[in-house]
Design a protein around this motif. Structure first.
Motif, short mmCIF file in Angstrom:
data_model
loop_
_atom_site.label_atom_id
_atom_site.label_comp_id
_atom_site.label_asym_id
_atom_site.label_seq_id
_atom_site.Cartn_x
_atom_site.Cartn_y
_atom_site.Cartn_z
N PHE A 1 66.36 76.48 35.81
CA PHE A 1 66.17 75.41 36.74
C PHE A 1 67.20 74.23 36.24
N VAL A 2 67.70 73.60 37.26
CA VAL A 2 68.85 72.09 36.75
C VAL A 2 68.28 71.02 37.38
N ASN A 3 67.19 70.98 38.04
CA ASN A 3 66.79 69.73 38.81
C ASN A 3 65.15 69.46 38.48
N SER A 4 64.54 68.38 38.90
CA SER A 4 63.05 68.14 38.32
C SER A 4 62.01 68.67 39.35
N ARG B 1 66.46 74.04 42.56
CA ARG B 1 67.87 74.28 42.51
C ARG B 1 67.94 75.27 41.01
N LEU B 2 68.51 76.38 41.01
CA LEU B 2 68.88 77.47 39.81
C LEU B 2 70.05 77.64 39.79
N GLU B 3 70.73 77.52 38.57
CA GLU B 3 71.83 78.38 38.30
C GLU B 3 71.82 79.88 37.76
N LEU B 4 72.63 80.78 38.41
CA LEU B 4 72.57 81.95 38.08
C LEU B 4 73.64 82.37 37.49
N VAL B 5 73.66 83.55 36.58
CA VAL B 5 75.02 84.06 35.91
C VAL B 5 74.70 85.52 36.16
N LEU B 6 75.80 86.08 36.82
CA LEU B 6 75.97 87.47 37.23
C LEU B 6 77.14 88.01 36.21
#
Length: 426
Positions: free
Chosen positions: A25-28, A32-37
């Protein structure tokens, strides 16, 4: 912390799952999530396709009956699992060079979720005069020896938000069954009288009443009411003392009258609430009139506020009046067995779509779905906001069943509050 996109009971792990290597998660507000593939081009493409399919399913099936609920799942380090229902979302590639590395892709997942988290189901103990346990026996009336309700103590209902209660109804009842489910906060020390017998109260001017005995009537009898003319009349006036008026807490109550025999003509029927003054009954709140057709044996009437004023310090009782008006000027008869008063703050009416060989219904207020024996077959449509329990409050859950147009008091059935009371938190 482990993250998942859930579809029903299964889901897509967002960490260490094929090409999906990590998510955070990148917000409170946790949308919003950042994903790494990581992996081959084909593996990355398959992972993106799976995510897009899950988001499409969430958008297409949000709140639709008989569809699996989609959600964002989180498993915390202490083992607790939480879930927030999804309405949809979108994927975007991060626009910096790291997003274009060979065999590596970074994405931003924006989800549209409900503003709460819920846990898996917790068992409830249902209490009434017929026993205590996860299953409860109910009768289709309440007359001092039978209950059509169960009590749920405050200690069992945890969380910070009202939460849905999934239920199963079962019994050897064939035909088309309309089911009324309703719940409200309840004070065990001063319970509200949710059933008024036809033999109670007094008739209004121009109405005559005779009590008749019958084994198929609530409390063993009913009241035959007769009058003449096309003017409105007061069929019954019921006096509720101050203690009972206070127990009503100024809420709206649905009025449902059980008749011992079907009507022989069309009537206009409604309820009024007020007080007994020096000039007689003074109405302060009148419900909407309902047209009750000939052959009806149940009077489903619009809600009425009880008492009809703000509740702060209450020292006066309330008079509840049942009124009617006929279309013709001749003689009229109505066999009143009893009057049910159920709170409308959390209510669902399950309207039948088909006849069933037996009563075996599962109701899920999250998807507003009613299934037969757990199969993906819709048997009823749902009116009302659903049945929810208020955390930290003692509550009473009422069930009333109209089978093939009549509330038959001999009917008994089993209510199972399955272990799917999902506690909700902000």
């Amino acid at each position: 912390m482990n993250l998942y996109l859930m579809i029903g009971g299964t889901g897509i792990p967002l960490q260490e799952n094929g090409a999906l290597r990590a998510a955070r998660f990148v917000n409170s507000d946790l949308t919003r999530l950042e994903l790494v593939l990581e992996g081959t081009l084909a593996a990355i493409g398959e992972a993106v396709q799976g995510l897009e399919t899950a988001l499409y399913t969430a958008r297409a099936s949000a709140h639709l009956p008989a569809h699996p609920a989609c959600g964002l799942g989180v498993t915390l380090p202490d083992g607790q699992t939480w879930r927030s229902p999804l309405r949809g979302g979108k994927l975007e590639s991060l626009p910096h060079p790291a997003a274009r590395q060979v065999n590596r892709q970074m994405l931003v997942l924006e989800v549209e979720r409900e503003p709460f988290w819920e846990q898996e189901g917790a068992p409830l103990t249902l209490l009434n005069r017929h026993g205590a346990g996860a299953n409860a026996t109910l009768y289709n009336h309440s007359d001092g020896a039978h209950d059509n309700f169960v009590d749920i103590p405050a200690s069992q209902v945890q969380g910070s938000l009202p939460a849905p209660l999934e239920m199963t109804l079962s019994g050897a009842l064939s035909g088309r069954s309309l089911v009324l489910l309703t719940a409200g906060t309840h004070d065990p020390a001063t319970p509200f009288p949710h059933v008024l017998e036809g033999e109670q109260g007094v008739e209004g001017s121009g109405v005559s009443g005779t009590t008749l005995s019958a084994s198929t009537a609530s409390a063993g009898g009913y009241r035959r009411l007769t009058w003449s003319g096309a003017e409105e009349v007061t069929l019954k006036r019921f006096s509720l003392p101050a203690s009972q008026s206070a127990a009503a807490r100024g809420r709206f109550y649905r009025l449902t009258a059980r008749l011992h025999a079907p009507l022989s003509e069309t009537l206009l029927v409604w309820g009024e609430a007020g007080f007994e003054g020096s000039a007689g009954f003074e109405p302060l709140y009148a419900g909407e009139p309902a047209v009750i057709p000939a052959s009806a044996q149940t009077l489903w009437l619009p809600p009425l506020r009880l008492p009809p004023w703000d509740v702060d310090t209450l020292s006066a009782g309330v008079t509840l009046a049942l009124k009617a008006q006929a279309e013709s000027t001749g003689a009229h008869t109505l066999d009143l067995d009893c009057l049910f008063l159920t709170p409308t703050e959390t209510e669902a009416r399950l309207l039948p779509l088909m006849s069933l060989s037996a009563l075996a219904l599962t109701y899920d207020p999250r998807t507003r779905g009613v299934k037969f024996s757990g199969a993906p077959l819709l048997t009823h449509t749902v009116e009302g906001q659903g049945v929810f329990l208020q955390p930290g409050q003692s509550q009473r859950l009422y069930v009333l069943l109209e089978r093939d147009g009549a509330i038959t008091i001999e009917d008994t059935f089993t209510l199972q509050a399955r272990p799917f009371f999902r506690r909700r938190w902000l």
